[in-house]
Design a protein around this motif. Structure first.
Motif, PDB file in Angstrom:
ATOM      1  N   THR A  98     104.530  69.415  67.246  1.00  0.00           N
ATOM      2  CA  THR A  98     105.600  70.408  67.165  1.00  0.00           C
ATOM      3  C   THR A  98     105.476  71.164  65.860  1.00  0.00           C
ATOM      4  N   GLU A 155     104.761  77.042  67.081  1.00  0.00           N
ATOM      5  CA  GLU A 155     104.927  76.801  68.516  1.00  0.00           C
ATOM      6  C   GLU A 155     106.359  77.058  68.956  1.00  0.00           C
ATOM      7  N   GLY A 198     111.057  82.939  75.923  1.00  0.00           N
ATOM      8  CA  GLY A 198     112.257  82.508  76.633  1.00  0.00           C
ATOM      9  C   GLY A 198     112.182  81.082  77.139  1.00  0.00           C
ATOM     10  N   LEU A 199     111.321  80.265  76.530  1.00  0.00           N
ATOM     11  CA  LEU A 199     111.184  78.880  76.967  1.00  0.00           C
ATOM     12  C   LEU A 199     112.080  77.968  76.128  1.00  0.00           C
ATOM     13  N   SER A 200     112.341  76.823  76.666  1.00  0.00           N
ATOM     14  CA  SER A 200     113.262  75.896  75.998  1.00  0.00           C
ATOM     15  C   SER A 200     112.639  75.229  74.772  1.00  0.00           C
ATOM     16  N   VAL A 201     113.431  75.098  73.716  1.00  0.00           N
ATOM     17  CA  VAL A 201     112.977  74.342  72.545  1.00  0.00           C
ATOM     18  C   VAL A 201     113.934  73.180  72.266  1.00  0.00           C
ATOM     19  N   LYS A 202     114.735  72.880  73.294  1.00  0.00           N
ATOM     20  CA  LYS A 202     115.703  71.799  73.104  1.00  0.00           C
ATOM     21  C   LYS A 202     114.978  70.500  72.817  1.00  0.00           C
ATOM     22  N   TYR A 203     115.517  69.700  71.928  1.00  0.00           N
ATOM     23  CA  TYR A 203     114.967  68.415  71.493  1.00  0.00           C
ATOM     24  C   TYR A 203     113.803  68.572  70.519  1.00  0.00           C
ATOM     25  N   LEU A 204     113.441  69.813  70.170  1.00  0.00           N
ATOM     26  CA  LEU A 204     112.432  70.025  69.131  1.00  0.00           C
ATOM     27  C   LEU A 204     113.117  70.378  67.816  1.00  0.00           C
ATOM     28  N   ASP A 232     120.393  71.080  68.087  1.00  0.00           N
ATOM     29  CA  ASP A 232     121.109  72.040  68.924  1.00  0.00           C
ATOM     30  C   ASP A 232     121.779  73.127  68.091  1.00  0.00           C
TER      31      ASP A 232
END
Lengths: 268, 251
Positions: B195, B199, B207-213, B216
């Motif tokens: 990570t 990236e 528009g992709l998710s980065v949740k948990y990287l 919040d």
């Protein structure tokens, strides 16, 4: 009414979740992005189904804890939730049965919402193709890592008809890393190759290898696991003193449930 | 009788564009490692985002980067963000930033333990970095030799790598680093985690998710302020990194 219709998808992840990590949660995010990017799917829900204690995996702690940790981890998600059905069963339940159970539940709840609609295209097709109760516009897919896909090849781990049911009737979303080659694995299996259209491979370009094994190891050694799992999960683990050298020895001399069940049975 | 430990503060300089869980992991891993040597007691961590004048491509305003780091570190009881470096009019050499923080830490420490107590060990400040950092010493014009010597010789480095041997090799291949290898602490992160902020920005653009990287709260901030777009990534595209310009001018 032109163009294709969008299939609603529910993702189901089965596993130990011992404990649940950020990597597990990432899988859902990656899978959703991938499927919706095709323009054919809309992912409406994610379900995490922790395995029951009867699975007898080494180091597996009580389901009640694993359930609660998963619940804590999913609190901040508006679409992924935990389900306890599998973990509450007295015996180990084959993944295909878990898939079947959740699919039936899904159909039942959709049926209630989706009343009388005689002209619906999907309903017409249902009658035509004799797929009893199955719907084209709603699918349950099993979400997993490449290791699960490859476990299809381990003798006595899976029944062939179960694999066929999962990939044939439902679907598989497999998150993979650069060092494994799922396409080759699919190519080398007639069964998987037959249903290759139902197997979605999601490449994880940014490796995020937070294995629960590593997390448990760090915890045993008193090392920090902060930012690898949700803070609330870490707090729960500390509060209940989970994951010690003792807990890691659980089931050390016991055979894994599927192997126990299928070994000795005539090859399917 | 327990051996006395040196009080240690870890300082991480960088773009933090944006800060990610991986950045925060660096602190956790470094702290565990330094404690396990038996010689140190990690008493604090500082995140120091670089100033806008650094000129790196895609760098969003310092005020955002500082705000995001603050949000990310809200739940930490030992790591804080410091905006001194980001507020300086020009880009500040890492060593200068370290000197500033060291003076501050020393003053605070003397105030709290009292001048009469000589038996306590003086606090130390070390630079916390990733494995790729060591390779930057090789880039022509990016570092002054005397600064590298001060950084590694006087202060010291805590270098976190992802299980590969590259950092040891980088030390081996440099006479200066080799000479000071006792002051370079190698921390190995066994979890392969690629990570990176690069990236994360890429995912956000698409528009992709980065949740948990990232936390919040940081993701929310990014969306609220619409940071990290194709345009933001083009910032400073043809600019030369400030250190290269500044240090080229010096005699």
């Amino acid at each position: 009414m032109e163009g294709h219709s969008i299939t609603k998808v529910v993702l189901l992840a089965c596993g130990s979740f011992n404990p649940i990590t950020n990597m597990h949660m990432r899988m859902f995010e990656l899978a959703r992005d991938h499927l919706e990017d095709t323009g054919q799917y809309k992912v409406v829900r994610g379900i995490i189904s922790p395995v029951g204690d009867a699975y007898k995996k080494k180091g597996l702690i009580e389901a009640c804890h694993r359930l609660e940790m998963t619940r804590l981890a999913t609190e901040s998600s508006d679409w992924v939730m935990v389900d306890s059905w599998e973990s509450l069963q007295p015996e180990w339940v084959e993944t295909a049965k878990v898939v079947r159970h959740h699919y039936e539940e899904l159909l039942a709840s959709e049926q209630n919402i989706d009343d009388v609609d005689t002209i619906k295209y999907a309903k017409k097709r249902r009658i035509e193709e004799n797929h009893h109760k199955d719907r084209d516009d709603l699918q349950l897919m099993l979400l997993c890592g490449a290791d699960v896909l490859e476990s299809f090849g381990i003798p006595n781990m899976w029944k062939q008809e179960d694999i066929a049911e999962i990939v044939g009737r439902h679907g598989l979303v497999c998150i993979t890393r650069s060092n494994s080659d799922p396409h080759k694995f699919i190519h080398q299996s007639d069964l998987l190759w037959k249903y290759r259209k139902n197997i979605h491979i999601v490449r994880e370009w940014v490796t995020n290898d937070i294995s629960a094994t590593h997390v448990r190891r760090s915890l045993r050694r008193g090392q920090s696991v902060r930012y690898l799992l949700a803070d609330s999960v870490i707090h729960y683990i500390k509060e209940h003193g989970l994951y010690s050298s003792e807990s890691e020895q659980k089931n050390a001399d016991v055979v894994l449930a599927p192997l126990q069940r299928y070994t000795g049975a005539s090859s399917s | 009788m327990a051996a006395r430990r040196v009080p240690l503060v870890l300082l991480a300089c960088g773009s933090f564009n944006p800060i990610t869980n991986q950045h925060m992991r660096l602190f956790e891993l470094a702290r565990d490692h330094m404690h396990s040597t038996g010689q140190y007691q990690v008493v604090g961590g500082i995140v120091s985002p670089v100033s806008d004048s650094y000129g790196k491509q895609g760098l969003v305003l310092a005020k955002h980067r500082v705000a995001m780091a603050e949000l990310a570190l809200q739940s930490s009881n030992w790591v804080t963000v410091d905006e001194w470096e980001s507020q300086q009019p020009d880009w500040t050499e890492t060593v200068v930033t370290m000197r500033y923080h060291y003076r501050r830490i020393l003053k605070e420490y003397e105030r709290s333990v009292g001048m009469h107590n000589n038996s306590n060990l003086s606090p130390q400040l070390k630079l916390l970095c990733g494995a790729d950092f060591l390779d930057t010493f090789k880039i022509p014009g990016l570092w002054r030799d005397d600064h590298v010597e001060e950084l590694v010789g006087h202060f010291g480095l805590v270098c976190v790598s992802r299980g590969e041997l590259q950092p040891e090799r980088a030390v081996h291949e440099s006479d200066l680093l080799s000479y000071r290898r006792h002051n370079i602490f190698h921390v190995r992160e066994w979890v392969k985690n690629e990570t990176s902020a690069t990236e994360v920005r890429r995912a956000l653009r698409r528009g992709l998710s980065v949740k948990y990287l990232l936390p919040d709260s940081v993701i929310e901030y990014i969306h609220q302020h619409n940071l990290y777009t194709e345009d933001s990534e083009m910032r400073n595209k043809s600019a030369v990194l400030r250190p290269l310009v500044k240090q080229a001018q010096e005699p």
